[in-house]
Design a protein around this motif. Structure first.
Motif, PDB file in Angstrom:
ATOM      1  N   ASP A   1      29.192  41.714  49.864  1.00 32.34           N
ATOM      2  CA  ASP A   1      30.255  40.885  50.433  1.00 32.34           C
ATOM      3  C   ASP A   1      31.152  41.820  51.230  1.00 32.34           C
ATOM      4  OD1 ASP A   1      29.178  38.705  49.185  1.00 32.34           O
ATOM      5  OD2 ASP A   1      30.278  39.095  47.332  1.00 32.34           O
ATOM      6  N   GLU A   2      32.383  41.415  51.460  1.00 26.77           N
ATOM      7  CA  GLU A   2      33.250  42.279  52.256  1.00 26.77           C
ATOM      8  C   GLU A   2      33.468  43.638  51.577  1.00 26.77           C
ATOM      9  OE1 GLU A   2      36.893  40.496  53.294  1.00 26.77           O
ATOM     10  OE2 GLU A   2      37.414  42.079  54.724  1.00 26.77           O
ATOM     11  N   TRP A   3      33.570  43.600  50.252  1.00 21.82           N
ATOM     12  CA  TRP A   3      33.834  44.837  49.513  1.00 21.82           C
ATOM     13  C   TRP A   3      32.662  45.190  48.613  1.00 21.82           C
ATOM     14  CZ3 TRP A   3      37.952  47.894  50.495  1.00 21.82           C
ATOM     15  CH2 TRP A   3      38.993  47.324  51.247  1.00 21.82           C
ATOM     16  N   TYR A   4      32.298  46.467  48.599  1.00 22.15           N
ATOM     17  CA  TYR A   4      31.202  46.944  47.744  1.00 22.15           C
ATOM     18  C   TYR A   4      31.796  47.505  46.446  1.00 22.15           C
ATOM     19  CZ  TYR A   4      27.566  50.044  45.974  1.00 22.15           C
ATOM     20  OH  TYR A   4      26.662  50.692  45.172  1.00 22.15           O
ATOM     21  N   HIS A   5      31.281  47.002  45.330  1.00 21.93           N
ATOM     22  CA  HIS A   5      31.752  47.472  44.025  1.00 21.93           C
ATOM     23  C   HIS A   5      30.981  48.733  43.645  1.00 21.93           C
ATOM     24  CE1 HIS A   5      34.112  43.819  42.756  1.00 21.93           C
ATOM     25  NE2 HIS A   5      33.551  43.437  43.888  1.00 21.93           N
ATOM     26  N   THR A   6      31.666  49.855  43.580  1.00 19.71           N
ATOM     27  CA  THR A   6      30.971  51.123  43.342  1.00 19.71           C
ATOM     28  C   THR A   6      30.533  51.281  41.883  1.00 19.71           C
ATOM     29  OG1 THR A   6      33.015  52.271  42.804  1.00 19.71           O
ATOM     30  CG2 THR A   6      32.322  52.305  45.123  1.00 19.71           C
ATOM     31  N   GLY A   7      31.187  50.533  40.986  1.00 24.30           N
ATOM     32  CA  GLY A   7      30.866  50.723  39.569  1.00 24.30           C
ATOM     33  C   GLY A   7      31.587  51.924  38.977  1.00 24.30           C
ATOM     34  N   ASP A   8      32.403  52.585  39.793  1.00 27.28           N
ATOM     35  CA  ASP A   8      33.153  53.738  39.298  1.00 27.28           C
ATOM     36  C   ASP A   8      34.539  53.302  38.843  1.00 27.28           C
ATOM     37  OD1 ASP A   8      31.429  56.040  39.602  1.00 27.28           O
ATOM     38  OD2 ASP A   8      31.455  55.515  41.723  1.00 27.28           O
ATOM     39  N   ILE A   9      34.838  53.619  37.606  1.00 31.22           N
ATOM     40  CA  ILE A   9      36.106  53.207  37.019  1.00 31.22           C
ATOM     41  C   ILE A   9      37.110  54.343  37.210  1.00 31.22           C
ATOM     42  CG2 ILE A   9      37.227  52.442  34.884  1.00 31.22           C
ATOM     43  CD1 ILE A   9      35.023  50.582  36.030  1.00 31.22           C
ATOM     44  N   VAL A  10      38.279  53.977  37.755  1.00 34.26           N
ATOM     45  CA  VAL A  10      39.278  55.004  38.020  1.00 34.26           C
ATOM     46  C   VAL A  10      40.595  54.676  37.312  1.00 34.26           C
ATOM     47  CG1 VAL A  10      38.289  55.583  40.272  1.00 34.26           C
ATOM     48  CG2 VAL A  10      40.080  53.874  40.134  1.00 34.26           C
ATOM     49  N   GLU A  11      41.365  55.700  37.136  1.00 32.68           N
ATOM     50  CA  GLU A  11      42.678  55.532  36.527  1.00 32.68           C
ATOM     51  C   GLU A  11      43.716  55.868  37.591  1.00 32.68           C
ATOM     52  OE1 GLU A  11      45.304  57.784  33.079  1.00 32.68           O
ATOM     53  OE2 GLU A  11      43.191  58.276  33.349  1.00 32.68           O
ATOM     54  N   ILE A  12      44.637  54.936  37.843  1.00 35.70           N
ATOM     55  CA  ILE A  12      45.634  55.174  38.891  1.00 35.70           C
ATOM     56  C   ILE A  12      46.732  56.098  38.363  1.00 35.70           C
ATOM     57  CG2 ILE A  12      47.383  54.064  40.354  1.00 35.70           C
ATOM     58  CD1 ILE A  12      45.526  51.633  40.476  1.00 35.70           C
TER      59      ILE A  12
ATOM     60  N   ILE B   1      41.370  49.721  44.998  1.00 35.59           N
ATOM     61  CA  ILE B   1      41.067  49.657  43.571  1.00 35.59           C
ATOM     62  C   ILE B   1      41.375  48.258  43.070  1.00 35.59           C
ATOM     63  CG2 ILE B   1      41.686  50.560  41.289  1.00 35.59           C
ATOM     64  CD1 ILE B   1      42.378  53.203  42.847  1.00 35.59           C
ATOM     65  N   GLU B   2      40.396  47.668  42.384  1.00 34.29           N
ATOM     66  CA  GLU B   2      40.586  46.321  41.843  1.00 34.29           C
ATOM     67  C   GLU B   2      40.068  46.306  40.413  1.00 34.29           C
ATOM     68  OE1 GLU B   2      39.927  43.014  44.842  1.00 34.29           O
ATOM     69  OE2 GLU B   2      38.538  42.457  43.256  1.00 34.29           O
ATOM     70  N   ASP B   3      40.850  45.829  39.487  1.00 35.29           N
ATOM     71  CA  ASP B   3      40.468  45.831  38.065  1.00 35.29           C
ATOM     72  C   ASP B   3      39.989  47.205  37.609  1.00 35.29           C
ATOM     73  OD1 ASP B   3      41.032  43.144  37.935  1.00 35.29           O
ATOM     74  OD2 ASP B   3      38.968  42.545  38.394  1.00 35.29           O
ATOM     75  N   GLY B   4      40.626  48.241  38.119  1.00 38.49           N
ATOM     76  CA  GLY B   4      40.269  49.598  37.698  1.00 38.49           C
ATOM     77  C   GLY B   4      39.006  50.146  38.330  1.00 38.49           C
ATOM     78  N   GLU B   5      38.369  49.356  39.216  1.00 32.18           N
ATOM     79  CA  GLU B   5      37.121  49.816  39.844  1.00 32.18           C
ATOM     80  C   GLU B   5      37.361  50.169  41.312  1.00 32.18           C
ATOM     81  OE1 GLU B   5      34.026  46.880  39.873  1.00 32.18           O
ATOM     82  OE2 GLU B   5      32.493  48.316  40.521  1.00 32.18           O
TER      83      GLU B   5
END
Lengths: 72, 412
Positions: B294-305, B274-278
């Motif tokens: 790139d190395e990491w795929y941004h799913t566009g899904d925002i999560v709350e830890i 999780i990076e910047d809530g994503e």
């Protein structure tokens, strides 16, 4: 009631279906009017835009009479 | 049920495993494009592709010819090849024989399907056998499972269910696209033990006072599973364990949980973060795609830890603008592009309006050049051009559409 019938017929017409003159409170939305999930969702949005009431908010609505009750 | 491969109440079709083997033996030609609405036809073609160890591309039967032309760059190419010489099923006599063949013939096999796309067109994603079956569990315990099939077979979720059922030699019972009355009858009478679907599908079973004791597992994905639906399902399926799944077309199934709180399986540690809530997914877990990753795929899904160690989180929202209609993602840009073709339309904004029934309903605002254009005209134009669920269900004619500083349509 007239306004609800108008909205129901708008949904039917938009979907390319025949409008109905004999809609009453006992009409079942799925079984009698042939509404599918998308039609029901459209109906909800249109009723909410007009009456500011989300008819599906606290459960499932089955008949025209259920809508009339929700709108109060 | 153990001899039945597929049952479809709508078309009154029962296919046994012996029928499937018989039908496979009669096939002489193979096309790597699968574009059909007959579920059994799709299943048979997927099985055939695995046996032949050849690529297969699934095209949603809801796609119009126009959409397919845009996706594939052309009308479906005519690449039908004769396979009668290389295809030998003589020794395959039983379900066990077929399952053994399926489990070894897949070194080169890939399956391609289409995402809903975040901007512009849907994108193709190819998966290997191992990525598509990452969450498939094969065991003696699963051998008598009966699956309620409640997804479109050309979707990632549908494929997950299909392979889980196929590789365990289970029975598949069609539930998707079955009318509400027949749906309950099917669940009641066909001995279904497992169902996987979206919360919107489960709402079709409600309200209900009947109880289905044979169902042991309910899996839900694609949208947030609201507490109200979850509670009512627990009452209807008293013996079922209810699981939430997080999956995407790009990466397949990644996470499973028993509530709304997810954690990462030990073997996926270091591959999801999780990076910047994503939520980010490592490219090792991704299918082959024409999207630049790139190395990491941004799913566009925002999560709350919820907790950092061990990492636990829940999903909050989507970063991008896709409209989730009952688990189906609608790309507003795609719909806007087509509406803009209509004579009399000057500007258009497609957006989702919250609906307690389907999550969202597609709506649009149109600035028109004339007063002749009415709502039914727009709906008529879109019919047959895009899939039904993408068509705006409420159209409002407005004087202007608000834009951002950079001239883009303001989305929220």
């Amino acid at each position: 009631m007239e306004e609800i019938i108008f909205i129901i017929n708008t949904v039917l017409k938009n979907r390319g279906k025949k409008t109905k003159a004999d809609i009453d409170e006992s009409c079942h939305l799925r079984n009698d009017l042939g509404f599918d999930s998308l039609d029901l969702a459209e109906l909800t949005v249109r009723i909410e835009a007009k009456f500011n009431v989300d008819i599906f908010e606290d459960g499932i609505v089955s008949t025209v009479g259920d809508i009339v009750k929700k709108i109060g | 049920m153990k001899d039945i491969f597929y049952y479809d109440i709508t078309n009154n079709l029962t296919v046994t495993w012996a029928d499937l083997i018989f039908d496979l033996k009669r096939v002489e030609n193979y096309s790597n494009f699968c574009y059909q609405s007959d579920y059994y036809g799709v299943f048979k073609q997927i099985v055939l592709s695995v046996l032949l160890d050849k690529n297969i591309t699934l095209l949603d039967p809801g796609f119009t010819q126009q959409e397919i032309s845009r996706l594939t760059g052309n009308i479906i190419p005519d690449e039908i090849e004769n396979i009668s010489e290389e295809f030998e099923l003589e020794d395959c006599k039983t379900k066990g024989d077929l399952l053994s063949l399926l489990k070894k013939n897949h070194q080169n096999w890939t399956i391609t399907l289409f995402t809903s796309g975040t901007t512009g067109l849907p994108k193709s994603v190819g998966h290997s056998f191992s990525s598509i079956t990452r969450f498939v569990k094969c065991s003696d315990k699963n051998k008598s499972d009966v699956w309620g099939f409640a997804y479109n077979p050309a979707s990632m979720a549908g494929l997950q269910v299909f392979f889980q059922a196929l590789l365990n030699g289970n029975t598949i019972i069609r539930l998707y696209g079955v009318s509400q009355n027949l749906l309950l009858k099917t669940v009641r009478e066909s001995g279904i033990t497992h169902i996987s679907s979206t919360p919107s599908f489960y709402r079709l079973l409600l309200p209900n006072t009947e109880q289905f004791h044979e169902v042991r597992r309910i899996t839900s994905g694609g949208e947030k599973f609201d507490t109200n639906t979850a509670e009512q399902l627990k009452a209807i399926f008293p013996n079922a364990k209810i699981t939430n799944i997080y999956a995407s077309t790009e990466a397949g199934t990644l996470l499973a949980s028993e509530g709304n709180i997810f954690s990462i399986k030990p073997d996926l540690k270091g591959l999801i973060k999780i990076e910047d809530g994503e939520l980010l997914v490592h490219k090792k877990l991704m299918g082959h795609t024409n999207i630049n990753i790139d190395e990491w795929y941004h799913t566009g899904d925002i999560v709350e830890i919820i907790s950092g160690d061990p990492l636990k989180f829940q999903f909050v929202s989507r970063r991008n603008d896709l409209i989730n209609v009952g688990g189906y993602k609608v790309n507003p840009y795609e719909v806007e592009e087509i509406i803009r073709e209509i004579e009399g339309v000057r500007e258009v904004k497609v957006y989702g309006r919250k609906s307690s029934l389907l999550g969202n309903v597609v709506c649009c605002d149109i600035v028109r050049n004339n007063t002749i254009l009415e709502e039914p005209d727009v709906r008529r134009y879109l019919n047959g051009k895009i899939q039904e669920y993408k068509i705006p269900r409420m159209i409002t004619f407005v004087n202007e559409i608000i834009t951002t500083r950079t001239g883009k349509i303001k989305r929220s």
